[in-house]
Design a protein around this motif. Structure first.
Motif, PDB file in Angstrom:
ATOM      1  N   SER A 259       0.867  -1.122  -0.008  1.00 17.69           N
ATOM      2  CA  SER A 259      -0.118  -0.113   0.070  1.00 17.69           C
ATOM      3  C   SER A 259       0.761   1.119  -0.145  1.00 17.69           C
ATOM      4  O   SER A 259       1.775   1.567   0.831  1.00 17.69           O
ATOM      5  CB  SER A 259      -0.920  -0.080   1.401  1.00 17.69           C
ATOM      6  OG  SER A 259      -1.622   1.245   1.324  1.00 17.69           O
ATOM      7  N   ASP A 260       0.809   2.087  -0.883  1.00 16.46           N
ATOM      8  CA  ASP A 260       1.443   3.336  -1.081  1.00 16.46           C
ATOM      9  C   ASP A 260       0.913   4.350   0.138  1.00 16.46           C
ATOM     10  O   ASP A 260       1.778   4.931   0.696  1.00 16.46           O
ATOM     11  CB  ASP A 260       1.367   4.054  -2.305  1.00 16.46           C
ATOM     12  CG  ASP A 260       2.077   3.644  -3.558  1.00 16.46           C
ATOM     13  OD1 ASP A 260       2.927   2.788  -3.246  1.00 16.46           O
ATOM     14  OD2 ASP A 260       1.480   3.491  -4.573  1.00 16.46           O
ATOM     15  N   ASP A 261      -0.220   4.249   0.481  1.00 15.62           N
ATOM     16  CA  ASP A 261      -0.789   5.129   1.390  1.00 15.62           C
ATOM     17  C   ASP A 261      -0.213   4.711   2.994  1.00 15.62           C
ATOM     18  O   ASP A 261       0.036   5.652   3.699  1.00 15.62           O
ATOM     19  CB  ASP A 261      -2.476   4.938   1.538  1.00 15.62           C
ATOM     20  CG  ASP A 261      -2.892   5.576   0.286  1.00 15.62           C
ATOM     21  OD1 ASP A 261      -2.359   6.641  -0.344  1.00 15.62           O
ATOM     22  OD2 ASP A 261      -4.059   5.170  -0.055  1.00 15.62           O
ATOM     23  N   SER A 262      -0.418   3.481   3.360  1.00 13.40           N
ATOM     24  CA  SER A 262      -0.059   3.092   4.717  1.00 13.40           C
ATOM     25  C   SER A 262       1.417   2.569   4.705  1.00 13.40           C
ATOM     26  O   SER A 262       2.067   2.721   5.930  1.00 13.40           O
ATOM     27  CB  SER A 262      -0.907   2.042   5.187  1.00 13.40           C
ATOM     28  OG  SER A 262      -0.677   0.858   4.456  1.00 13.40           O
ATOM     29  N   GLY A 263       2.119   2.160   3.612  1.00 11.46           N
ATOM     30  CA  GLY A 263       3.393   1.741   3.815  1.00 11.46           C
ATOM     31  C   GLY A 263       3.650   0.177   4.077  1.00 11.46           C
ATOM     32  O   GLY A 263       4.604  -0.320   4.177  1.00 11.46           O
ATOM     33  N   THR A 264       2.252  -0.574   4.195  1.00 13.34           N
ATOM     34  CA  THR A 264       2.501  -1.903   4.604  1.00 13.34           C
ATOM     35  C   THR A 264       2.859  -2.787   3.396  1.00 13.34           C
ATOM     36  O   THR A 264       2.328  -2.237   2.442  1.00 13.34           O
ATOM     37  CB  THR A 264       1.148  -2.242   5.207  1.00 13.34           C
ATOM     38  OG1 THR A 264       0.072  -2.300   4.340  1.00 13.34           O
ATOM     39  CG2 THR A 264       1.025  -1.466   6.468  1.00 13.34           C
ATOM     40  N   TRP A 265       3.292  -3.806   3.721  1.00 10.12           N
ATOM     41  CA  TRP A 265       3.471  -4.843   2.625  1.00 10.12           C
ATOM     42  C   TRP A 265       3.285  -6.278   3.099  1.00 10.12           C
ATOM     43  O   TRP A 265       3.422  -6.366   4.225  1.00 10.12           O
ATOM     44  CB  TRP A 265       4.864  -4.662   1.926  1.00 10.12           C
ATOM     45  CG  TRP A 265       6.056  -4.755   2.845  1.00 10.12           C
ATOM     46  CD1 TRP A 265       6.503  -3.699   3.654  1.00 10.12           C
ATOM     47  CD2 TRP A 265       6.396  -5.920   3.188  1.00 10.12           C
ATOM     48  NE1 TRP A 265       7.459  -4.328   4.219  1.00 10.12           N
ATOM     49  CE2 TRP A 265       7.689  -5.622   4.246  1.00 10.12           C
ATOM     50  CE3 TRP A 265       6.349  -7.422   2.952  1.00 10.12           C
ATOM     51  CZ2 TRP A 265       8.528  -6.528   4.711  1.00 10.12           C
ATOM     52  CZ3 TRP A 265       7.436  -8.262   3.615  1.00 10.12           C
ATOM     53  CH2 TRP A 265       8.299  -7.896   4.392  1.00 10.12           C
ATOM     54  N   SER A 266       3.143  -7.016   2.274  1.00  3.41           N
ATOM     55  CA  SER A 266       2.887  -8.591   2.411  1.00  3.41           C
ATOM     56  C   SER A 266       3.511  -9.351   1.376  1.00  3.41           C
ATOM     57  O   SER A 266       3.239  -9.045   0.098  1.00  3.41           O
ATOM     58  CB  SER A 266       1.419  -8.904   2.732  1.00  3.41           C
ATOM     59  OG  SER A 266       0.916  -8.287   3.652  1.00  3.41           O
ATOM     60  N   ILE A 267       3.897 -10.514   1.666  1.00  7.40           N
ATOM     61  CA  ILE A 267       4.379 -11.610   0.665  1.00  7.40           C
ATOM     62  C   ILE A 267       3.785 -12.752   1.122  1.00  7.40           C
ATOM     63  O   ILE A 267       3.621 -13.274   2.157  1.00  7.40           O
ATOM     64  CB  ILE A 267       5.990 -11.723   0.531  1.00  7.40           C
ATOM     65  CG1 ILE A 267       6.771 -10.428   0.484  1.00  7.40           C
ATOM     66  CG2 ILE A 267       6.465 -12.871  -0.224  1.00  7.40           C
ATOM     67  CD1 ILE A 267       8.085 -10.514   0.497  1.00  7.40           C
ATOM     68  N   VAL A 268       3.053 -13.318   0.047  1.00  5.78           N
ATOM     69  CA  VAL A 268       2.224 -14.555   0.082  1.00  5.78           C
ATOM     70  C   VAL A 268       2.642 -15.572  -0.718  1.00  5.78           C
ATOM     71  O   VAL A 268       3.297 -15.190  -1.802  1.00  5.78           O
ATOM     72  CB  VAL A 268       0.816 -14.213  -0.005  1.00  5.78           C
ATOM     73  CG1 VAL A 268       0.164 -13.343   1.107  1.00  5.78           C
ATOM     74  CG2 VAL A 268       0.084 -13.660  -1.112  1.00  5.78           C
ATOM     75  N   VAL A 269       2.444 -16.821  -0.643  1.00  4.62           N
ATOM     76  CA  VAL A 269       2.609 -17.934  -1.542  1.00  4.62           C
ATOM     77  C   VAL A 269       1.402 -18.800  -1.593  1.00  4.62           C
ATOM     78  O   VAL A 269       0.948 -19.225  -0.429  1.00  4.62           O
ATOM     79  CB  VAL A 269       3.819 -18.692  -0.981  1.00  4.62           C
ATOM     80  CG1 VAL A 269       3.904 -20.036  -1.989  1.00  4.62           C
ATOM     81  CG2 VAL A 269       5.227 -18.038  -1.435  1.00  4.62           C
ATOM     82  N   THR A 270       0.954 -19.022  -2.830  1.00  2.00           N
ATOM     83  CA  THR A 270      -0.141 -19.934  -3.095  1.00  2.00           C
ATOM     84  C   THR A 270       0.137 -21.101  -3.563  1.00  2.00           C
ATOM     85  O   THR A 270       0.931 -21.334  -4.439  1.00  2.00           O
ATOM     86  CB  THR A 270      -1.389 -19.275  -4.044  1.00  2.00           C
ATOM     87  OG1 THR A 270      -1.708 -17.945  -3.516  1.00  2.00           O
ATOM     88  CG2 THR A 270      -2.495 -20.310  -4.154  1.00  2.00           C
ATOM     89  N   LEU A 271       0.071 -22.150  -2.657  1.00  2.00           N
ATOM     90  CA  LEU A 271       0.580 -23.237  -3.081  1.00  2.00           C
ATOM     91  C   LEU A 271      -0.192 -24.091  -3.965  1.00  2.00           C
ATOM     92  O   LEU A 271      -1.395 -23.547  -4.418  1.00  2.00           O
ATOM     93  CB  LEU A 271       0.499 -24.293  -1.593  1.00  2.00           C
ATOM     94  CG  LEU A 271       1.310 -23.646  -0.488  1.00  2.00           C
ATOM     95  CD1 LEU A 271       1.083 -24.428   0.803  1.00  2.00           C
ATOM     96  CD2 LEU A 271       2.839 -23.717  -0.899  1.00  2.00           C
ATOM     97  N   PRO A 272       0.261 -25.208  -4.600  1.00  2.00           N
ATOM     98  CA  PRO A 272      -0.544 -25.834  -5.779  1.00  2.00           C
ATOM     99  C   PRO A 272      -1.741 -26.399  -5.339  1.00  2.00           C
ATOM    100  O   PRO A 272      -2.977 -26.459  -5.928  1.00  2.00           O
ATOM    101  CB  PRO A 272       0.468 -26.843  -6.067  1.00  2.00           C
ATOM    102  CG  PRO A 272       1.755 -26.537  -5.878  1.00  2.00           C
ATOM    103  CD  PRO A 272       1.772 -25.658  -4.833  1.00  2.00           C
ATOM    104  N   SER A 273      -1.928 -26.729  -3.986  1.00  2.33           N
ATOM    105  CA  SER A 273      -3.187 -27.120  -3.155  1.00  2.33           C
ATOM    106  C   SER A 273      -4.172 -26.068  -3.059  1.00  2.33           C
ATOM    107  O   SER A 273      -5.503 -26.390  -3.097  1.00  2.33           O
ATOM    108  CB  SER A 273      -2.843 -27.560  -1.955  1.00  2.33           C
ATOM    109  OG  SER A 273      -2.573 -26.516  -1.010  1.00  2.33           O
ATOM    110  N   GLY A 274      -3.830 -24.707  -3.544  1.00  2.00           N
ATOM    111  CA  GLY A 274      -4.736 -23.732  -3.317  1.00  2.00           C
ATOM    112  C   GLY A 274      -4.632 -22.850  -2.189  1.00  2.00           C
ATOM    113  O   GLY A 274      -5.473 -21.798  -2.087  1.00  2.00           O
TER     114      GLY A 274
END
Length: 105
Positions: free
Chosen positions: A67-82
């Protein structure tokens, strides 16, 4: 335009490297939920939008949200299982227009 592509490529490389190092432990050590639930939480709860994505060697989808506004960030991984797993999150996100001088491209 070329600078933006280089910046995106650098960010994607960094995110992919993080995901590659962490994806093996993501399902064991990190909270995992249905993808739609995770994306709704990131977009509606934190105002984060997708910034970069890539595929891991194991076939998982790695994504970085920020988010440019709040400066928060997240890194996620979606596994082949969904299932989508939160790898890490933080603050003070700053997009880069170009790799730092001397940084290999």
């Amino acid at each position: 335009m070329l600078g933006q592509r280089a910046a995106l490529a650098a960010m994607l490389f960094i995110c992919a490297l993080i995901a590659f190092c962490l994806v093996a432990t993501a399902a064991l050590a990190q909270p995992c939920f249905p993808r739609d639930d995770v994306l709704a939480r990131l977009t509606k709860g934190y105002g984060e939008a997708p910034r970069a994505m890539g595929l891991t060697k194991g076939g998982a989808l790695m994504e970085m949200f920020a988010s440019d506004d709040s400066g928060t960030w997240s890194i996620v991984v979606t596994l082949p299982s969904g299932l989508t797993c939160l790898l890490d999150a933080g603050s003070h996100f700053q997009p880069i227009a170009a790799p730092p001088e001397g940084y290999p491209t």
